[in-house]
Write a protein that holds these residues in place. Structure first.
Motif: not given
Length: 208
Positions: A93-108, A184-197
């Motif tokens: 539960v903690a690992v899953l919550a941490a993953y979702l939190l990282v995605r949310l922080i990057i999104y914000l 280009l921006r689409t690819f960069l957003y994907l890298c930051a929002l999905e690939f990194i976490p």
């Protein structure tokens, strides 16, 4: 006992939401097969609320599957498992919550100040594809269990299914982002929002 109680709660919630699911199912199929389907889903307040509710409820069996088949099993999780199964479940539960939190922080952090509708829509699309994965994984696990498949086979099938659904999700997310961004921006957003976490999650499972 803990797992049994959680399963009873999930079954009760699933049965209560079953009539609502039949109304939501066409929107789910539309969002999977075409990018504009996610737009139609997201712009309906009722359907979006139902989608989010289904996703939250399906987190219950998702954590149980993650724990039962050791989908995330670095060495420190193995040490926790040696202590007690309940602690391992809480660690999942903690690992899953941490993953979702990282995605949310990057999104914000990256969220545009104006004209962010499609950016937000693309971010929330993960709920839809998580539901798709669980709708395929649950009956799949049941079938493999009936066929007496061992845990290694079931875990491998889940990894493949996860990869396929995640790939479709990335394609749809890229299409949604492209409605308001250039290539280009689409690819960069994907890298930051999905690939990194996601990469951080995979690397932590291997290194730790």
């Amino acid at each position: 006992m803990i797992v049994n109680i959680i399963m009873v709660v999930f079954v009760a919630l699933a049965l209560a939401l079953l009539p609502t699911f039949f109304h939501f199912a066409p929107y789910l199929a539309d969002a999977v097969f075409r990018a504009r389907g996610s737009e139609a889903l997201e712009f309906s307040v009722r359907v979006t609320r139902d989608r989010n509710m289904f996703a939250y409820v399906l987190l219950i069996p998702a954590v149980l599957i993650m724990s039962r088949y050791r989908l995330y099993d670095p060495s420190f999780m193995q040490q926790i498992s040696a202590m007690a199964e309940g602690w391992y479940l809480l660690a999942c539960v903690a690992v899953l919550a941490a993953y979702l939190l990282v995605r949310l922080i990057i999104y914000l952090i990256l969220k545009p100040r104006r004209h962010y509708e499609y950016f937000r829509l693309a971010h929330r699309a993960i709920y839809t594809f998580f539901i798709l994965f669980m709708l395929l994984a649950l009956p799949g696990i049941g079938l493999m269990t009936i066929l007496d498949a061992n845990d290694v086979i079931i875990r491998s099938v889940l990894y493949v299914l996860m990869a396929v659904v995640y790939f479709i999700f990335l394609v749809r997310k890229a299409q949604l982002l492209s409605l308001s961004c250039n290539g280009l921006r689409t690819f960069l957003y994907l890298c930051a929002l999905e690939f990194i976490p996601t990469a951080a999650l995979i690397v932590s499972a291997v290194v730790l």
